[in-house]
Motif scaffolding. Structure first.
Motif, PDB file in Angstrom:
ATOM      1  N   GLY A  40      -5.527   6.394  -3.773  1.00  0.00           N
ATOM      2  CA  GLY A  40      -6.813   6.194  -3.124  1.00  0.00           C
ATOM      3  C   GLY A  40      -7.158   7.318  -2.164  1.00  0.00           C
ATOM      4  N   TRP A  90      -8.945  -1.363   1.172  1.00  0.00           N
ATOM      5  CA  TRP A  90      -8.766  -2.701   0.602  1.00  0.00           C
ATOM      6  C   TRP A  90      -8.313  -3.723   1.659  1.00  0.00           C
ATOM      7  CZ3 TRP A  90      -7.764   1.630  -2.336  1.00  0.00           C
ATOM      8  CH2 TRP A  90      -8.391   1.694  -3.585  1.00  0.00           C
ATOM      9  N   THR A  91      -8.319  -3.344   2.923  1.00  0.00           N
ATOM     10  CA  THR A  91      -7.836  -4.225   3.983  1.00  0.00           C
ATOM     11  C   THR A  91      -8.559  -5.564   3.978  1.00  0.00           C
ATOM     12  OG1 THR A  91      -7.134  -2.409   5.410  1.00  0.00           O
ATOM     13  CG2 THR A  91      -7.646  -4.494   6.485  1.00  0.00           C
ATOM     14  N   ASP A  92      -9.880  -5.535   3.847  1.00  0.00           N
ATOM     15  CA  ASP A  92     -10.637  -6.784   3.856  1.00  0.00           C
ATOM     16  C   ASP A  92     -10.278  -7.673   2.668  1.00  0.00           C
ATOM     17  OD1 ASP A  92     -11.805  -5.832   6.123  1.00  0.00           O
ATOM     18  OD2 ASP A  92     -13.791  -5.485   5.254  1.00  0.00           O
ATOM     19  N   ASP A  93      -9.991  -7.061   1.505  1.00  0.00           N
ATOM     20  CA  ASP A  93      -9.613  -7.851   0.335  1.00  0.00           C
ATOM     21  C   ASP A  93      -8.286  -8.573   0.582  1.00  0.00           C
ATOM     22  OD1 ASP A  93     -11.850  -6.853  -0.877  1.00  0.00           O
ATOM     23  OD2 ASP A  93     -10.807  -5.445  -2.170  1.00  0.00           O
ATOM     24  N   GLY A 140       0.812  -1.208   0.000  1.00  0.00           N
ATOM     25  CA  GLY A 140       0.000   0.000   0.000  1.00  0.00           C
ATOM     26  C   GLY A 140       0.839   1.249   0.000  1.00  0.00           C
ATOM     27  N   ALA A 166      -3.332  -1.292   3.328  1.00  0.00           N
ATOM     28  CA  ALA A 166      -4.108  -1.116   2.103  1.00  0.00           C
ATOM     29  C   ALA A 166      -5.379  -0.307   2.294  1.00  0.00           C
ATOM     30  CB  ALA A 166      -4.468  -2.488   1.516  1.00  0.00           C
ATOM     31  N   ARG A 191       0.980  -4.844  -8.143  1.00  0.00           N
ATOM     32  CA  ARG A 191      -0.198  -5.325  -7.415  1.00  0.00           C
ATOM     33  C   ARG A 191       0.069  -6.674  -6.755  1.00  0.00           C
ATOM     34  NH1 ARG A 191      -4.930  -6.074 -11.255  1.00  0.00           N
ATOM     35  NH2 ARG A 191      -5.087  -3.796 -11.065  1.00  0.00           N
ATOM     36  N   ASP A 211     -17.644   0.401  -6.053  1.00  0.00           N
ATOM     37  CA  ASP A 211     -16.247   0.313  -6.488  1.00  0.00           C
ATOM     38  C   ASP A 211     -15.316   1.105  -5.570  1.00  0.00           C
ATOM     39  OD1 ASP A 211     -14.230  -0.395  -8.605  1.00  0.00           O
ATOM     40  OD2 ASP A 211     -14.097   1.783  -8.698  1.00  0.00           O
ATOM     41  N   LEU A 212     -14.281   0.425  -5.052  1.00  0.00           N
ATOM     42  CA  LEU A 212     -13.365   1.061  -4.111  1.00  0.00           C
ATOM     43  C   LEU A 212     -12.309   1.906  -4.816  1.00  0.00           C
ATOM     44  CD1 LEU A 212     -12.731  -1.839  -1.562  1.00  0.00           C
ATOM     45  CD2 LEU A 212     -14.353   0.060  -1.386  1.00  0.00           C
ATOM     46  N   ALA A 213     -11.941   1.533  -6.037  1.00  0.00           N
ATOM     47  CA  ALA A 213     -10.865   2.242  -6.733  1.00  0.00           C
ATOM     48  C   ALA A 213     -11.292   3.623  -7.207  1.00  0.00           C
ATOM     49  CB  ALA A 213     -10.372   1.406  -7.908  1.00  0.00           C
ATOM     50  N   ASN A 246       0.336  -4.929   5.952  1.00  0.00           N
ATOM     51  CA  ASN A 246      -0.748  -4.558   5.050  1.00  0.00           C
ATOM     52  C   ASN A 246      -1.277  -3.189   5.469  1.00  0.00           C
ATOM     53  OD1 ASN A 246      -3.069  -4.317   3.483  1.00  0.00           O
ATOM     54  ND2 ASN A 246      -4.285  -5.592   4.858  1.00  0.00           N
TER      55      ASN A 246
END
Length: 575
Positions: A67, A243-246, A37, A240, A204, A310-312, A238
């Motif tokens: 982000g 996006w932590t859960d992903d 991240g 992120a 990624r 959408d997170l992005a 991490n």
């Protein structure tokens, strides 16, 4: 002479060759710490670990601050509203970090900014709010910003002539800090690289390396080349954000942290639409409204609503923009309209899930957990306290390393561009005379590059045409676009127009007229063919069109669908 000294001040350049070298070095031998991240917490963690003498790598799927960390209110503050929740510890911690940012770590990127708090009741509210602001000043130690002061209605209207006379009976003026969040995050990553960290964007994480139940690194896809590499690490952090859960899913499902995304929308209007020397803060039924001075513009925000799409690319809808305009216009003599809005951006706050159904009530404190051996996760928090979050994350991994690791020292480490800042600022008239640029231009460059300004001025000295402004974006020089690709890690047009500069939210056409020129300037640095440069311009124009379309949609779902009509330029290729 200062100008000669300025020209000699350098830092590690984040250019395409550095990125390639970083990815290669990450695979050469195991890292002590791999950070996932490239937001403010991830970049802060990489700097923290590197300055403790550790071998560090950082990978980011898109761009630094792509982000949440580029879409904030651009404030470093203690959180005045958290005093009402009696969260004194959080406020004290944030105010201490505000002081560090303003005074020591990056004075070239941050500065104090005044705010009015309008009062609508004559006696009890002045005492109630005044007591809170006095406590705010006291907890902050009054370092780096002036003390608050009480104003009559007449005094408040002198400070903010565009304020409606019936919107207040008096006011309290106080100060917080302001920072260009995207540049600050990039400078954090560049400083980490300066201390030996290997940092790479467009990289990624697609999975984790395991030895039994232990995480021993990550599989990383290079989105620029399509190559898949394995990065071994004794410990992985991490960072992120939303996006932590992903990432948790990659290691076997949800763990001890659950993150809930809250959407915050801001609009940008030209400075001449509001006559004022100060910002303003006001309560709304759902959140807090800020009208914030931002160079030649105002930033107005923010919303605070749940987001599960959408997170992005979180999308701002017309209802979001209407909400901000309506609440701003309740304070302003001359109402703002949609035609006044030149920029809109939406970001997602990574809040720690709790029992509340209201995102505005969820915790802004952070958590650090280790769901499996070899992996530490950090989430929550707020931009201002990024350094504390980074410290806590690195503290959580060092005890598992095979040698004794020194304590955190990032409270004493200035970011690149901060060393010599005061001398550079004091010499700004001389720099203007020697460079041939207007004093206002030099001041603008100093607030973006600090003592590294000499690197930008050297480009202008070598190629005088780079001293001209970009089309449709008179605040930015052509040299700044070149420098973004040569030294600041920009790999795509969007990186330059959206984060290295703020053209995408400050230009009336959102940067469309500057796109071709910028692409032509950076193509030789980034190795683009004519076809690639054309593709970058088309991608950017499609993104702008999709965002404008989304902002005409009535709700989140239709806005999200419209925004996703433009593909991400970092699509990547299969390995």
């Amino acid at each position: 002479m200062w100008s000669e000294d300025a020209m000699s001040r350098t830092a590690v350049r984040l250019d395409p060759q550095q990125r390639a070298d970083a990815l290669r070095e990450m695979t050469r031998e195991p890292l002590d710490v791999l950070v996932i991240g490239g937001g403010v917490v991830g970049a802060g963690a990489a700097l923290d670990a590197a300055t403790r003498g550790l071998r560090v790598g950082l990978v980011e799927a898109r761009d630094y601050a792509a982000g949440t960390s580029s879409r904030s209110s651009k404030l470093v503050h203690g959180g005045l509203r958290y005093l009402e929740q009696l969260d004194f510890g959080l406020v004290r911690e944030a105010l201490r970090e505000r002081s560090l940012i303003l005074n020591r770590l990056c004075p070239h990127l941050a500065r104090p900014v005044p705010f009015l708090y309008p009062l609508t009741h004559r006696v009890w509210e002045r005492f109630y709010v005044g007591s809170g602001v006095l406590l705010y000043d006291t907890l902050g130690g009054r370092h780096g910003v002036p003390s608050h002061r009480h104003l009559t209605r007449r005094q408040a209207l002198r400070e903010f002539p565009s304020l409606r006379k019936d919107a207040l009976v008096g006011a309290i003026q106080y100060y917080d800090g302001q920072v260009d969040d995207a540049r600050h995050t990039m400078m954090l990553a560049r400083t980490a690289a300066d201390y030996g960290a290997h940092v790479a964007t467009s990289a990624r994480v697609t999975g984790f390396l395991r030895e039994g139940d232990r995480v021993t690194g990550a599989r990383v896809l290079d989105l620029e080349s399509g190559e898949q590499v394995e990065v071994e690490a004794r410990q992985t952090i991490n960072a992120a954000g939303v996006w932590t859960d992903d990432i948790q899913d990659m290691v076997g499902g949800r763990g001890q942290i659950n993150v809930r995304a809250s959407k915050g929308v801001h609009i940008v209007v030209p400075r001449d639409r509001i006559r004022s020397q100060t910002g303003i803060i006001s309560r709304t039924e759902k959140s807090v409204l800020f009208i914030i001075p931002w160079d030649s513009h105002w930033i107005i925000g923010t919303t605070d609503t749940d987001w599960e799409l959408d997170l992005a690319h979180p999308a701002a809808s017309r209802s979001d923009v209407d909400y901000l305009l309506d609440h701003a216009n309740a304070l302003l003599q001359t109402p703002l309209t949609h035609e006044d809005v030149v920029g809109v951006y939406a970001g997602l706050r990574p809040l720690l899930s709790g029992e509340s159904d209201d995102t505005s009530q969820l915790s802004r404190e952070h958590a650090v957990v280790s769901p499996v051996a070899g992996l530490v996760m950090v989430a929550g928090g707020k931009y201002t306290t990024y350094r504390v979050m980074a410290k806590d994350a690195v503290d959580a991994v060092v005890h598992s390393l095979p040698r004794k690791v020194p304590p955190c020292c990032t409270d004493t480490i200035p970011l690149v561009g901060a060393e010599g800042w005061a001398a550079a600022w004091n010499s700004r008239e001389q720099l203007a005379e020697e460079s041939g640029l207007h004093l206002a231009r030099i001041e603008h460059l100093l607030r973006r590059y600090g003592s590294l300004i000499g690197e930008v001025l050297a480009l202008v000295a070598e190629r005088p045409e780079l001293g001209e402004p970009l089309p449709g974006a008179p605040s930015y020089l052509r040299a700044e676009a070149c420098y973004a690709a040569q030294a600041e890690g920009a790999l795509h047009l969007d990186d330059i127009l959206t984060r290295r500069t703020r053209i995408s939210i400050e230009a009336t056409d959102r940067g469309v007229s500057a796109a071709e020129d910028v692409a032509a300037l950076v193509a030789p640095v980034l190795g683009w063919s004519d076809e690639q440069a054309k593709n970058e311009v088309e991608h950017y124009r499609a993104r702008v069109a999709a965002e404008i379309d989304s902002q005409q949609q009535p709700d989140d779902h239709t806005a999200d669908a419209a925004r996703l009509g433009a593909a991400d330029v970092r699509m990547g290729r299969s390995a």
